[in-house]
Design a protein around this motif. Structure first.
Motif, short mmCIF file in Angstrom:
data_model
loop_
_atom_site.label_atom_id
_atom_site.label_comp_id
_atom_site.label_asym_id
_atom_site.label_seq_id
_atom_site.Cartn_x
_atom_site.Cartn_y
_atom_site.Cartn_z
N PRO A 79 78.52 61.74 59.05
CA PRO A 79 77.53 62.21 60.03
C PRO A 79 76.28 61.32 60.11
N LYS A 80 75.81 60.85 58.96
CA LYS A 80 74.65 59.96 58.94
C LYS A 80 74.98 58.64 59.62
N MET A 81 76.18 58.11 59.39
CA MET A 81 76.61 56.88 60.02
C MET A 81 76.65 57.04 61.53
N LEU A 82 77.20 58.15 62.00
CA LEU A 82 77.29 58.40 63.43
C LEU A 82 75.91 58.60 64.05
N HIS A 83 75.05 59.31 63.33
CA HIS A 83 73.68 59.53 63.81
C HIS A 83 72.94 58.20 63.94
N SER A 84 73.09 57.35 62.95
CA SER A 84 72.44 56.04 63.00
C SER A 84 72.95 55.20 64.15
N SER A 85 74.26 55.32 64.43
CA SER A 85 74.86 54.54 65.52
C SER A 85 74.39 55.03 66.88
N VAL A 86 74.38 56.35 67.07
CA VAL A 86 73.98 56.91 68.36
C VAL A 86 72.50 56.67 68.63
N MET A 87 71.67 56.87 67.60
CA MET A 87 70.22 56.73 67.77
C MET A 87 69.74 55.30 67.59
N ASP A 88 70.65 54.41 67.19
CA ASP A 88 70.29 53.01 66.92
C ASP A 88 69.16 52.93 65.90
N ASP A 89 69.30 53.73 64.86
CA ASP A 89 68.28 53.79 63.82
C ASP A 89 68.97 53.93 62.47
N SER A 90 68.99 52.87 61.69
CA SER A 90 69.69 52.88 60.41
C SER A 90 68.80 53.25 59.23
N SER A 91 67.59 53.71 59.52
CA SER A 91 66.67 54.06 58.44
C SER A 91 67.07 55.36 57.76
N ILE A 92 66.73 55.48 56.49
CA ILE A 92 66.96 56.70 55.73
C ILE A 92 65.82 56.82 54.72
N THR A 93 65.22 57.97 54.63
CA THR A 93 64.08 58.14 53.73
C THR A 93 64.53 58.07 52.29
N PHE A 94 63.57 57.84 51.41
CA PHE A 94 63.87 57.72 49.99
C PHE A 94 64.52 58.99 49.46
N VAL A 95 63.94 60.14 49.83
CA VAL A 95 64.48 61.43 49.36
C VAL A 95 65.87 61.67 49.92
N ALA A 96 66.07 61.38 51.22
CA ALA A 96 67.37 61.57 51.84
C ALA A 96 68.42 60.66 51.22
N CYS A 97 68.01 59.44 50.88
CA CYS A 97 68.93 58.49 50.25
C CYS A 97 69.40 59.00 48.90
N PHE A 98 68.47 59.50 48.11
CA PHE A 98 68.84 60.01 46.79
C PHE A 98 69.63 61.31 46.89
N THR A 99 69.34 62.10 47.90
CA THR A 99 70.12 63.32 48.12
C THR A 99 71.56 62.98 48.47
N GLN A 100 71.72 61.99 49.37
CA GLN A 100 73.07 61.55 49.73
C GLN A 100 73.79 60.98 48.52
N LEU A 101 73.09 60.19 47.73
CA LEU A 101 73.66 59.59 46.53
C LEU A 101 74.11 60.66 45.55
N TYR A 102 73.29 61.71 45.39
CA TYR A 102 73.62 62.77 44.44
C TYR A 102 74.88 63.53 44.87
N PHE A 103 74.94 63.94 46.12
CA PHE A 103 76.09 64.71 46.58
C PHE A 103 77.35 63.86 46.64
N PHE A 104 77.19 62.59 47.00
CA PHE A 104 78.35 61.71 47.02
C PHE A 104 78.93 61.54 45.61
N GLY A 105 78.05 61.29 44.64
CA GLY A 105 78.51 61.13 43.26
C GLY A 105 79.06 62.42 42.69
N SER A 106 78.43 63.54 43.00
CA SER A 106 78.88 64.84 42.48
C SER A 106 80.25 65.21 43.01
N LEU A 107 80.44 65.06 44.32
CA LEU A 107 81.73 65.40 44.93
C LEU A 107 82.81 64.43 44.49
#
Length: 320
Positions: A79-107
């Motif tokens: 979903p983040k990849m698709l959102h970045s593509s549609v909005m032409d914005d590849s930025s991700i906040t520090f907190v969002a990045c670590f949240t994504q990292l945590y859930f990706f590693g946990s799952l």
């Protein structure tokens, strides 16, 4: 997480997987289709496993949990990849990045544990059929699944705490399409040696440990299957065995190659290709691998299709 307050970087920028506007459109279409098919396929497996009484066995209980996990797993990145593509914005906040990292590693860790449990379940069913019902009771199955999920999320938390204590002073471009450990560590302006070593040891224990349990279970299954004199029984057991082994081989081989490394220096474009395999293709293929080679799931799917059609027909008749 005191390290978060001391960092100078507040926003990261993810890697774009397209070179042109046409490539972006193709990317959005392909990954949207993959995402929808993955969610639909795994959701159907969950519905079938929960609705059909003849599928109320430990094997399908674990399978429904794996399907739910795959839905969450692919939802962490796509979903983040698709959102970045549609909005032409590849930025991700520090907190969002670590949240994504945590859930990706946990799952990801949870899936390792769950695949090992599924392999052990098949080992008991094939090699110890007389004791299977007493060894795999509903209570034990619930405990095993709870342990898989809780262990995955707890074990990953420690590595996130280590990484969050680092400082990120720039550059802020992550050479990956999601926030992953290796490309993120390469952006740190502090010494990451101890963090790398800890993550390497943790990944080795989780990935290699669960892989060994899984492979030992399948080796015992294979030897037992080869000793079966009945061709029909051998064919049925081999079908289940090969479907499980397909998922396990793709998942563990790519994950171990990427994460069981002592340093981050080996990260390359090939790792990004492998990341697509275990983050996107594995969740996509999981429902098809288990359903297309499983007659019980196929039968349940036909029943569900028939009931759905009857419901739709009755709805149309009542609306008229």
């Amino acid at each position: 997480m005191q390290g978060i307050n001391s960092t100078q970087v507040t926003v990261f920028y993810l890697l774009e997987l397209w070179d042109s506007s046409a490539g972006r459109i193709v990317f959005i279409m392909i990954f949207t289709i993959i995402y929808v098919v993955t969610l639909t396929g795994n959701l159907i497996i969950i519905i079938i496993c929960k609705s059909e009484k003849n599928l109320s066995t430990p094997m399908y209980y674990f399978l429904s949990n794996l399907a739910a996990l795959e839905m969450c797993y692919i939802s962490v990145t796509v979903p983040k990849m698709l959102h970045s593509s549609v909005m032409d914005d590849s930025s991700i906040t520090f907190v969002a990045c670590f949240t994504q990292l945590y859930f990706f590693g946990s799952l990801g860790s949870t899936e390792c544990f769950l695949l090992a449990i599924m392999a052990y379940d098949r080992f008991l069913a094939v090699c110890k059929p007389l004791h299977y019902n007493s060894l795999m009771t509903p209570r034990i199955c619930n405990c095993l699944v709870c342990c898989c999920w809780s262990s995955g999320f707890i074990s990953t938390l420690s590595s996130i705490l280590f990484i969050s204590a680092l400082q990120f002073c720039g550059p802020d471009y992550i050479q990956h399409f999601f926030c992953d450990i290796t490309p993120l560590l390469r952006l740190s302006c502090t010494n990451v040696h101890h963090t790398e070593l800890f993550i390497f040891l943790l990944a080795s224990i989780i990935l290699v440990g669960s892989c060994i349990i899984t492979m030992l279970s399948y080796i015992r299954i294979l030897t037992t299957v080869l000793a079966i004199s009945s061709g029909k029984a051998r064919k049925k057991t081999t079908s289940t065995f090969t479907s499980h082994l397909t998922v396990v081989t793709v998942y563990y081989s790519t994950m171990i190659f990427v994460y069981v490394r002592p340093t981050t220096s080996g990260f390359s474009g090939f790792n990004k290709i492998l990341a697509v395999l275990y983050t996107i293709l594995t969740p996509l293929l999981n429902p098809f691998i288990y359903s297309l080679r499983n007659k019980e799931v196929q039968s349940a799917l036909k029943k569900l299709k028939t009931r759905t059609q009857i419901y739709i027909d009755s709805f149309h008749c009542s609306s008229k």
